[in-house]
Design a protein around this motif. Sequence first.
Motif, mmCIF file in Angstrom:
data_model
loop_
_atom_site.group_PDB
_atom_site.id
_atom_site.type_symbol
_atom_site.label_atom_id
_atom_site.label_comp_id
_atom_site.label_asym_id
_atom_site.label_seq_id
_atom_site.Cartn_x
_atom_site.Cartn_y
_atom_site.Cartn_z
ATOM 1 N N PRO A 249 22.363 55.785 -3.398
ATOM 2 C CA PRO A 249 21.490 54.671 -3.773
ATOM 3 C C PRO A 249 20.973 53.950 -2.538
ATOM 4 O O PRO A 249 21.577 54.003 -1.455
ATOM 5 C CB PRO A 249 22.396 53.778 -4.632
ATOM 6 N N LEU A 250 19.867 53.293 -2.705
ATOM 7 C CA LEU A 250 19.278 52.569 -1.576
ATOM 8 C C LEU A 250 20.210 51.479 -1.065
ATOM 9 O O LEU A 250 20.195 51.161 0.138
ATOM 10 C CB LEU A 250 17.931 51.961 -2.012
ATOM 11 N N GLU A 251 21.017 50.922 -1.937
ATOM 12 C CA GLU A 251 21.964 49.893 -1.522
ATOM 13 C C GLU A 251 22.981 50.424 -0.526
ATOM 14 O O GLU A 251 23.432 49.697 0.373
ATOM 15 C CB GLU A 251 22.670 49.337 -2.762
ATOM 16 N N HIS A 252 23.326 51.709 -0.634
ATOM 17 C CA HIS A 252 24.336 52.292 0.241
ATOM 18 C C HIS A 252 23.728 52.963 1.477
ATOM 19 O O HIS A 252 24.449 53.280 2.420
ATOM 20 C CB HIS A 252 25.156 53.319 -0.538
ATOM 21 N N LEU A 253 22.420 53.199 1.479
ATOM 22 C CA LEU A 253 21.789 53.961 2.555
ATOM 23 C C LEU A 253 21.950 53.245 3.895
ATOM 24 O O LEU A 253 21.645 52.055 4.025
ATOM 25 C CB LEU A 253 20.297 54.160 2.243
ATOM 26 N N ASP A 254 22.436 53.966 4.888
ATOM 27 C CA ASP A 254 22.615 53.432 6.238
ATOM 28 C C ASP A 254 21.276 53.512 6.953
ATOM 29 O O ASP A 254 20.891 54.554 7.494
ATOM 30 C CB ASP A 254 23.680 54.238 6.976
ATOM 31 N N LEU A 255 20.533 52.412 6.960
ATOM 32 C CA LEU A 255 19.182 52.409 7.517
ATOM 33 C C LEU A 255 19.178 52.596 9.023
ATOM 34 O O LEU A 255 18.249 53.204 9.576
ATOM 35 C CB LEU A 255 18.472 51.105 7.138
ATOM 36 N N ARG A 385 32.549 57.898 -0.687
ATOM 37 C CA ARG A 385 32.317 57.038 0.478
ATOM 38 C C ARG A 385 31.645 55.725 0.111
ATOM 39 O O ARG A 385 31.404 54.897 0.978
ATOM 40 C CB ARG A 385 31.464 57.779 1.508
ATOM 41 N N TRP A 386 31.309 55.552 -1.149
ATOM 42 C CA TRP A 386 30.689 54.305 -1.575
ATOM 43 C C TRP A 386 31.747 53.229 -1.754
ATOM 44 O O TRP A 386 32.946 53.502 -1.892
ATOM 45 C CB TRP A 386 29.938 54.483 -2.888
ATOM 46 N N THR A 387 31.304 51.997 -1.777
ATOM 47 C CA THR A 387 32.213 50.886 -2.048
ATOM 48 C C THR A 387 32.567 50.861 -3.529
ATOM 49 O O THR A 387 31.878 51.459 -4.359
ATOM 50 C CB THR A 387 31.552 49.566 -1.647
ATOM 51 N N PRO A 388 33.658 50.184 -3.905
ATOM 52 C CA PRO A 388 34.037 50.157 -5.327
ATOM 53 C C PRO A 388 32.951 49.597 -6.237
ATOM 54 O O PRO A 388 32.735 50.109 -7.335
ATOM 55 C CB PRO A 388 35.287 49.280 -5.334
ATOM 56 N N SER A 389 32.277 48.550 -5.806
ATOM 57 C CA SER A 389 31.224 48.002 -6.662
ATOM 58 C C SER A 389 30.061 48.968 -6.795
ATOM 59 O O SER A 389 29.442 49.061 -7.866
ATOM 60 C CB SER A 389 30.737 46.667 -6.090
ATOM 61 N N GLU A 390 29.736 49.711 -5.729
ATOM 62 C CA GLU A 390 28.671 50.703 -5.816
ATOM 63 C C GLU A 390 29.067 51.850 -6.735
ATOM 64 O O GLU A 390 28.234 52.340 -7.508
ATOM 65 C CB GLU A 390 28.342 51.232 -4.419
#
Length: 578
Positions: A249-255, A385-390
């Motif tokens: 998801p875009l929220e997790h993307l390392d820009l 590798r995502w956070t729990p909320s993600e």
Amino acid sequence: MPLVFPTIEQIEEYLQNVEDLIISSFSAATPDLPRVTEAINRLWQDVLRHSPQGMPSLKGLGAFEVPPPPPPPPPPKSFWENTADWVTDHPWTTAGIGVGIVGTGLLVGYAAPQIRRRARVGAKKHAAPTGGERRQVIVVLGGDSPLGLPLIEDLEKKGYIVITSVSTPEVVEQIEGKSHGFVRALVLDPNEPQMIPFFLRSLASTMSRRFPITAAGDPHAPPAAHLYVHAVVSLLSLPSPNITVSPAPLEHLDLNGEYLSYLRATHIVPLQVLQALLPLLRAAPARAKDAWANGHGRQSIVVCLPALDARVGLPFTSAQAMSASATLRGVEVLRREIRAAGLSGVGSEAAEALRNIKVTVVDVGAVGIATGDENVEALRHVADRWTPSEQAAYGAAFDSMLEHGGHRAIRRRPSDVSTFVDTIVDVVGNGRKSKDALLPASMRLVCSRVYEFLRGDRVVVGAGAGTYAFASHLPAFLLDTLLNVPYLLVSIRNALLPIPPRVIMPPPTATAPAAPVPPQQPPVVQQTIPEKHEGTDSEPEREASEAGSEADVESNEGYGSGVGESWVSLKSKPSERA
């Protein structure tokens, strides 16, 4: 008393009796009635005898006669009878048509060998020369991509000199070994932009060489026979095994990390190379600048983009979609700038040279051999590798995407590679390199110009590309609804199942390693803190304090990092103040 109705026989008998009664009564009353006709004839004869001679004779007073039926219509004429009648009525027109048919037959019969001879001459004229007469260079960026080698081989067969870029030196020998001396491979790794100046110097040096490169003698070409860039084809923006980014998801993307590397390889580096090659396109020799007027086609800049990312953009592919959209918009602006400069730069040789340059975007769908779906289990581990909320927010949608095949693998039969190659060659050669040699060169040129006008500056090729192009013109709400239908169906299926197919378990608590505290004295941290002055904390305490400040912020690096140390730091504060 019931009514009794007479039968039909009784009615007919009654009418017959009435008729007989009337006839017998009338005959008894007028016995001389049959002689009335004779009396009228005698009277008319007397009138004719004593009247003027011009009166007509009276006819038709005899017995009643039924008039004869009309004669039947004549039978319809056949086709040959109608044709004979038309020929008889139009002799001069018939003679003209006959002369035209005979003349056309003679022209076709005697001119067919000449037409075939001209077609063969035109094919030989535009075929790939065997000597060192080739001067048009096609620069292919990304020659080691899955579609690069077939395109390079076909361009060489069509009579071009191909200079391609590859990411590793090992691929140079593989590509040049399969050519016939008119292909030169130069190293340019898209992940290392600092290699662009070296690539450009190697390109300039290669432009001064004499081709084929396997020919004996002086390797440098004379100044009068220097090469010029005819087209630039970029394949760096297409999906490649060397340049990948995990779906997320875009929220997790390392820009600043993964996305920046991907953007640099698929967007920044291709545009940087185009910037450096534009002066070479403008500085072509005079014969190349007059190529459009002479019917040899214009110079081309061809940028290939994935149709799915450039046209639509699916969930969890934000990196690919943003890179493709940015490249598309940049190329469109470049095309408008070239057209504006070519139209307004009257009298300027550099500006007028831009009129001979066209910019084309090719949306590539599923092309090549179907390699099968990616490893779904490996993609499932990406979500770890995502956070729990993600994971709680996007995990179900990500699993649905993997289940119905909405990731990078496209569930459709790919088109053949030759379709993609023919499309690129047709765009680069302006239709002059067509396989149809039955038409004269001038006829092929006219047809190619008409086809180029109708096709426009954006071409679709490959399975699914046309569908994505059509979907991009739909309203946003309708397109989003269509894209969300698979997720809706999967959610309904999961709701009806007694047990969900996959349940995301909560993460374990405090899985990160503790700070490096001396193991022989566990309570040393609380005992030594009061002895330290402010600003002279040890390294383990400083790390614990930094971890404690970030305990309430979710990071892309994982969950639970520094949790235990942060509680130690908080407990040590009261002891320090005590």
